[in-house]
Write an enzyme that holds these catalytic residues in place. Structure first.
Site, mmCIF file in Angstrom:
data_model
loop_
_atom_site.group_PDB
_atom_site.id
_atom_site.type_symbol
_atom_site.label_atom_id
_atom_site.label_comp_id
_atom_site.label_asym_id
_atom_site.label_seq_id
_atom_site.Cartn_x
_atom_site.Cartn_y
_atom_site.Cartn_z
ATOM 1 C CG ASP A 9 -65.121 -74.481 -52.163
ATOM 2 O OD1 ASP A 9 -65.505 -75.647 -52.259
ATOM 3 O OD2 ASP A 9 -64.508 -74.038 -51.165
ATOM 4 C CG LEU A 10 -71.125 -75.328 -49.468
ATOM 5 C CD1 LEU A 10 -72.138 -74.230 -49.766
ATOM 6 C CD2 LEU A 10 -71.836 -76.682 -49.395
ATOM 7 C CG ASP A 11 -67.364 -77.341 -47.064
ATOM 8 O OD1 ASP A 11 -68.482 -77.030 -46.640
ATOM 9 O OD2 ASP A 11 -67.047 -78.512 -47.349
ATOM 10 C CB THR A 17 -68.573 -76.511 -43.252
ATOM 11 O OG1 THR A 17 -68.007 -76.221 -44.518
ATOM 12 C CG2 THR A 17 -70.060 -76.309 -43.302
ATOM 13 C CE LYS A 45 -59.595 -74.184 -43.952
ATOM 14 N NZ LYS A 45 -59.213 -72.798 -43.703
ATOM 15 N N GLY A 46 -60.770 -78.608 -49.067
ATOM 16 C CA GLY A 46 -60.975 -78.904 -50.480
ATOM 17 C C GLY A 46 -60.671 -80.338 -50.863
ATOM 18 N NE ARG A 49 -67.413 -88.011 -46.105
ATOM 19 C CZ ARG A 49 -68.669 -88.396 -46.356
ATOM 20 N NH1 ARG A 49 -69.049 -89.625 -46.104
ATOM 21 N NH2 ARG A 49 -69.540 -87.546 -46.869
ATOM 22 C CB SER A 114 -68.864 -78.244 -52.883
ATOM 23 O OG SER A 114 -68.487 -78.915 -51.702
ATOM 24 C CB ALA A 115 -64.872 -82.103 -52.719
ATOM 25 C CB SER A 116 -69.112 -81.261 -49.309
ATOM 26 O OG SER A 116 -69.929 -81.818 -48.290
ATOM 27 C CG ASN A 118 -72.267 -84.280 -45.592
ATOM 28 O OD1 ASN A 118 -73.174 -85.092 -45.436
ATOM 29 N ND2 ASN A 118 -71.017 -84.542 -45.241
ATOM 30 C CE LYS A 145 -63.535 -78.180 -55.468
ATOM 31 N NZ LYS A 145 -64.073 -77.205 -54.502
ATOM 32 C CD GLU A 169 -61.968 -73.999 -54.215
ATOM 33 O OE1 GLU A 169 -62.651 -75.000 -54.467
ATOM 34 O OE2 GLU A 169 -61.394 -73.854 -53.095
ATOM 35 C CG ASP A 170 -61.871 -72.180 -48.839
ATOM 36 O OD1 ASP A 170 -62.321 -72.981 -49.693
ATOM 37 O OD2 ASP A 170 -61.726 -72.489 -47.644
HETATM 38 C C1 G6P Z 1 -64.953 -79.927 -49.021
HETATM 39 C C2 G6P Z 1 -64.138 -79.595 -47.776
HETATM 40 C C3 G6P Z 1 -63.270 -80.755 -47.387
HETATM 41 C C4 G6P Z 1 -64.101 -82.028 -47.273
HETATM 42 C C5 G6P Z 1 -64.783 -82.330 -48.589
HETATM 43 C C6 G6P Z 1 -65.660 -83.558 -48.533
HETATM 44 O O1 G6P Z 1 -64.127 -79.869 -50.132
HETATM 45 O O2 G6P Z 1 -63.349 -78.453 -47.996
HETATM 46 O O3 G6P Z 1 -62.647 -80.451 -46.161
HETATM 47 O O4 G6P Z 1 -63.285 -83.128 -46.900
HETATM 48 O O5 G6P Z 1 -65.581 -81.210 -48.945
HETATM 49 O O6 G6P Z 1 -66.737 -83.303 -47.689
HETATM 50 P P1 G6P Z 1 -67.783 -84.386 -47.163
HETATM 51 O O7 G6P Z 1 -68.858 -83.544 -46.540
HETATM 52 O O8 G6P Z 1 -68.280 -85.138 -48.371
HETATM 53 O O9 G6P Z 1 -67.073 -85.269 -46.220
HETATM 54 MG MG MG Z 2 -63.443 -74.723 -49.622
#
Ligand code: G6P
Ligand code: MG
Length: 221
Positions: A9-11, A17, A45-46, A49, A114-116, A118, A145, A169-170
């Protein structure tokens, strides 16, 4: 070793972040006059958005139409991107780089799950572009997730069966996603929060190849 792939996982695992997500969500919550603190932030977390926004609106018992939700989510992201665009390689969490290098030397594949959306920008800013064999992120995965999609996609991209992969994973939802994917899961953080993980360490600075081999033996992987 039977473990042939490590999915991170990234964040909160490779970079911290969560503090930037908090600052951006807090700014939005303040604007909407919703009380929101660091403890509430743990629930995000995780989480994707849009689902994060839903949790904040629920905290303020506020209902919004879909268009406004989109607008607020983009506004939060704009503020968040402002923060992460200034990230530096020093923000990589202790031990991450060393562990990843060790894995690569042992020919174990490394991927991000990662779900992000970004993810590419964060990896680029902290100098981790090109470090991973595959990246499964919010731009190609759509089920949040604890759905296992993100980790199953990462495993597919590195050409491995789920049972050959270990997830780091955190977040509670992330640990559940790893288990739902049929993968071994190392929780990064507190034992109290990540009870469901197979093994828990406070950070990647407490992980190394030797420990991974020990975990493999213990778990009968
Ligand atoms: C990760 C973080 C979440 C965040 C999600 C989406 O899983 O832990 O806190 O909401 O990514 O990130 P984004 O950068 O796409 O808004
Ligand atoms: Mg995380």
């Amino acid at each position: 070793m039977n473990i042939k792939g490590c999915i991170f996982d990234l964040d909160g695992v490779i970079v911290d972040t969560a503090k930037y997500h908090f600052l951006a969500w807090k700014r939005l919550a303040d604007q909407l006059k919703i009380r929101f603190n660091e403890e509430d932030n743990e629930r995000l977390k995780g989480v994707s958005r849009m689902d994060s926004l839903e949790i904040i609106l629920e905290l303020g018992q506020m209902r919004l139409d879909a268009k406004l939700k989109e607008e607020y989510a983009s506004l939060k992201n704009k503020w968040y991107v402002d923060y992460i665009s200034r990230m530096k390689p020093e923000e990589i969490l202790p031990g991450s780089l060393e562990f990843i290098h060790e894995l690569k030397q042992a020919s174990i594949k490394v991927a991000v799950g990662s779900a992000s959306k970004n993810t590419p920008m964060i990896l680029e800013r902290v100098g981790l572009n090109g470090m991973f064999d595959a990246i499964a992120d919010g731009n190609i995965v759509h089920k949040a997730k604890p759905d296992p999609e993100v980790f199953l996609t990462a495993a597919k991209l590195i050409g491995l069966e789920p049972r050959k992969c270990v997830v780091f994973e955190d977040a509670v939802a992330g640990v559940q996603a790893a288990l739902n994917a049929g993968m071994f899961c190392v929780g990064i953080g507190s034992e109290k929060v990540l009870k469901e993980a197979h093994y828990i360490v406070p950070g990647l600075n407490k992980m190394n190849l030797k420990k991974l081999q020990k975990i493999e033996k213990l778990s009968g992987l």
